[in-house]
Scaffold this motif. Structure first.
Motif, PDB file in Angstrom:
ATOM      1  N   LEU A   1     -26.856 -18.417   4.536  1.00 51.19           N
ATOM      2  CA  LEU A   1     -27.042 -16.977   4.483  1.00 51.19           C
ATOM      3  C   LEU A   1     -27.933 -16.481   5.620  1.00 51.19           C
ATOM      4  N   ASN A   2     -27.734 -15.220   5.963  1.00 46.21           N
ATOM      5  CA  ASN A   2     -28.585 -14.527   6.933  1.00 46.21           C
ATOM      6  C   ASN A   2     -28.620 -15.208   8.293  1.00 46.21           C
ATOM      7  N   ARG A   3     -27.505 -15.772   8.701  1.00 46.90           N
ATOM      8  CA  ARG A   3     -27.380 -16.307  10.053  1.00 46.90           C
ATOM      9  C   ARG A   3     -27.108 -15.145  11.011  1.00 46.90           C
ATOM     10  N   PRO A   4     -27.216 -15.362  12.313  1.00 50.50           N
ATOM     11  CA  PRO A   4     -26.950 -14.270  13.258  1.00 50.50           C
ATOM     12  C   PRO A   4     -25.478 -13.866  13.298  1.00 50.50           C
ATOM     13  N   PHE A   5     -24.608 -14.644  12.653  1.00 48.38           N
ATOM     14  CA  PHE A   5     -23.183 -14.348  12.583  1.00 48.38           C
ATOM     15  C   PHE A   5     -22.729 -14.594  11.151  1.00 48.38           C
ATOM     16  N   GLN A   6     -21.589 -14.042  10.783  1.00 51.51           N
ATOM     17  CA  GLN A   6     -21.086 -14.195   9.416  1.00 51.51           C
ATOM     18  C   GLN A   6     -20.720 -15.658   9.132  1.00 51.51           C
ATOM     19  N   VAL A   7     -21.094 -16.116   7.936  1.00 54.82           N
ATOM     20  CA  VAL A   7     -20.717 -17.451   7.483  1.00 54.82           C
ATOM     21  C   VAL A   7     -20.187 -17.336   6.057  1.00 54.82           C
ATOM     22  N   PHE A   8     -19.001 -17.878   5.835  1.00 50.83           N
ATOM     23  CA  PHE A   8     -18.388 -17.913   4.507  1.00 50.83           C
ATOM     24  C   PHE A   8     -18.141 -19.381   4.159  1.00 50.83           C
ATOM     25  N   PRO A   9     -19.082 -20.043   3.478  1.00 50.15           N
ATOM     26  CA  PRO A   9     -18.920 -21.476   3.206  1.00 50.15           C
ATOM     27  C   PRO A   9     -17.738 -21.756   2.292  1.00 50.15           C
ATOM     28  N   VAL A  10     -16.991 -22.805   2.634  1.00 53.35           N
ATOM     29  CA  VAL A  10     -15.889 -23.271   1.793  1.00 53.35           C
ATOM     30  C   VAL A  10     -16.415 -24.384   0.896  1.00 53.35           C
ATOM     31  N   GLY A  11     -16.242 -24.215  -0.401  1.00 52.01           N
ATOM     32  CA  GLY A  11     -16.688 -25.229  -1.344  1.00 52.01           C
ATOM     33  C   GLY A  11     -15.597 -25.565  -2.342  1.00 52.01           C
ATOM     34  N   ALA A  12     -15.423 -26.844  -2.600  1.00 52.09           N
ATOM     35  CA  ALA A  12     -14.476 -27.293  -3.618  1.00 52.09           C
ATOM     36  C   ALA A  12     -15.254 -27.732  -4.849  1.00 52.09           C
ATOM     37  N   VAL A  13     -14.801 -27.326  -6.013  1.00 52.79           N
ATOM     38  CA  VAL A  13     -15.440 -27.719  -7.265  1.00 52.79           C
ATOM     39  C   VAL A  13     -14.402 -28.383  -8.156  1.00 52.79           C
ATOM     40  N   SER A  14     -14.881 -29.162  -9.107  1.00 49.69           N
ATOM     41  CA  SER A  14     -13.957 -29.893  -9.978  1.00 49.69           C
ATOM     42  C   SER A  14     -13.873 -29.313 -11.381  1.00 49.69           C
ATOM     43  N   GLY A  15     -14.731 -28.319 -11.685  1.00 47.11           N
ATOM     44  CA  GLY A  15     -14.702 -27.725 -13.007  1.00 47.11           C
ATOM     45  C   GLY A  15     -15.288 -26.327 -13.000  1.00 47.11           C
TER      46      GLY A  15
END
Length: 363
Positions: free
Chosen positions: A319-333
């Motif tokens: 969060l709050n980086r100088p550019f946009q970041v949208f983290p990709v996360g995989a979950v199992s439940g």
């Protein structure tokens, strides 16, 4: 900080979690702060489990879903099962206008990994198969899954522009492209009046990979480094990083009770953490180092201060980086989605933001 603690605790109540959204720079796409990765749909999760995840993700405000034509073609008999599951869910739930689907094409064939498929016939084949499987008339965000460094970058951009003019895609991005190629693409797009790549999706997590020890041994994977980070910072190009939680590395350290380092981390601390019996040896080889253990300590203390899980804080790291970041996360439940979405709701104080930035992205 008390206000932050209250906010973090509220985030853990699944009934109240609604992910923030923002418009992806240079597009009209409204994306949730966190992106749901679906590479495990069909491999580890069946239809029922995948539908439950997608339902719950939408319920908590998730609107950004990442897949690829190649997921799970590495499993005999599965074909592009991730897209198949998502396509069936979209149709069943009539959710076409609720989410943004990002998919990818141009990945090499697993039977011939040295042969590039970044050409019009192969990319069009992948794209048409994705459109049919997902039951969509266009893809909102289409990633080129790999680069072909033997091709002029202009040829690649012109191909993507043609697909956009044909109405098959709205915006396109680059996955596993090196900084030099991204800069070439930026210059070409600017000089030819093209949209160009709207975002980049390379490997990046809070945990830095030990040289030559990446858990994914695919040599075509591109990992974020400081040179690339500075490029994103300069040009404000959004990043959609995959493997953003380092496969749960920090959470596993916490779960196993690895002592939270105070101050400097010694080699002895690393060796003590190495003794975790339940962590795969390959993960230790990839991520166990002094730098990552220092960050582990900061993440643990910050998670306690904000009243959230270590997993949530590993995602809030972006969060709050100088550019946009949208983290990709995989979950199992579905039970993991509360922590997943809480990350996007956190409001970090300036000192913590500076601390995360000072860690850089390399050992």
């Amino acid at each position: 900080m008390e206000q932050q603690r209250q906010r973090g605790n509220a985030g853990l109540d699944e009934s109240e979690v609604t992910m923030k959204k923002q418009i992806l720079k240079g597009t009209e796409l409204e994306l949730s702060a966190m992106c749901l990765g679906t590479g495990n749909f069909g491999g580890k999760l069946d239809y029922r489990q995948s539908f439950e995840l997608l339902d719950r993700f939408r319920d908590i405000g998730g609107s950004f879903i990442d897949t690829a034509n190649v997921y799970c073609k590495w499993i005999p008999g599965m074909n592009n099962s991730s897209e198949q599951y998502i396509g069936a869910w979209l149709k069943s739930r009539r959710a076409y206008h609720d989410v943004v689907i990002a998919t990818k094409g141009g990945h090499y064939d697993f039977s011939a990994p040295d042969v590039s498929r970044v050409n019009r016939p192969d990319v069009v084949h992948d794209l048409n198969e994705s459109l049919k499987t997902l039951d969509l008339d266009h893809i909102d965000l289409y990633w080129l899954h790999r680069d072909d460094e033997n091709k002029d970058i202009g040829e690649i951009l012109e191909l993507m522009e043609e697909l956009a003019k044909e109405g098959k895609i709205r915006y396109y991005g680059a996955s596993n492209f090196k900084r030099k190629r991204l800069e070439e693409a930026r210059k070409y797009a600017a000089s030819h009046g093209l949209k160009g790549f709207c975002a980049v999706s390379n490997q990046w997590s809070g945990a830095c990979v030990n040289p030559g020890k990446n858990l994914n041994n695919d040599e075509s994977i591109v990992i974020m480094d400081m040179e690339m980070y500075r490029w994103h910072e300069k040009w404000r190009v959004p990043m959609v990083p995959f493997s953003s939680s380092a496969y749960g590395f920090f959470s596993k350290l916490k779960k196993e009770g690895v002592p939270v380092p105070e101050g400097e981390v010694t080699r002895e601390d690393v060796m003590q953490a190495w003794n975790i019996s339940t962590m795969p040896e390959k993960m230790k080889e990839a991520y166990m180092n002094e730098r990552n253990l220092r960050l582990y300590g900061i993440l643990c203390r910050a998670a306690e201060d904000y009243g959230v899980s270590v997993y949530s804080m590993t995602q809030a790291y972006f969060l709050n980086r100088p550019f946009q970041v949208f983290p990709v996360g995989a979950v199992s439940g579905t039970e993991q989605l509360a922590d997943f979405s809480t990350a996007g709701e956190l409001e970090l104080d300036d000192q913590l933001i500076r601390t995360f930035e000072e860690f850089g992205v390399e050992i």
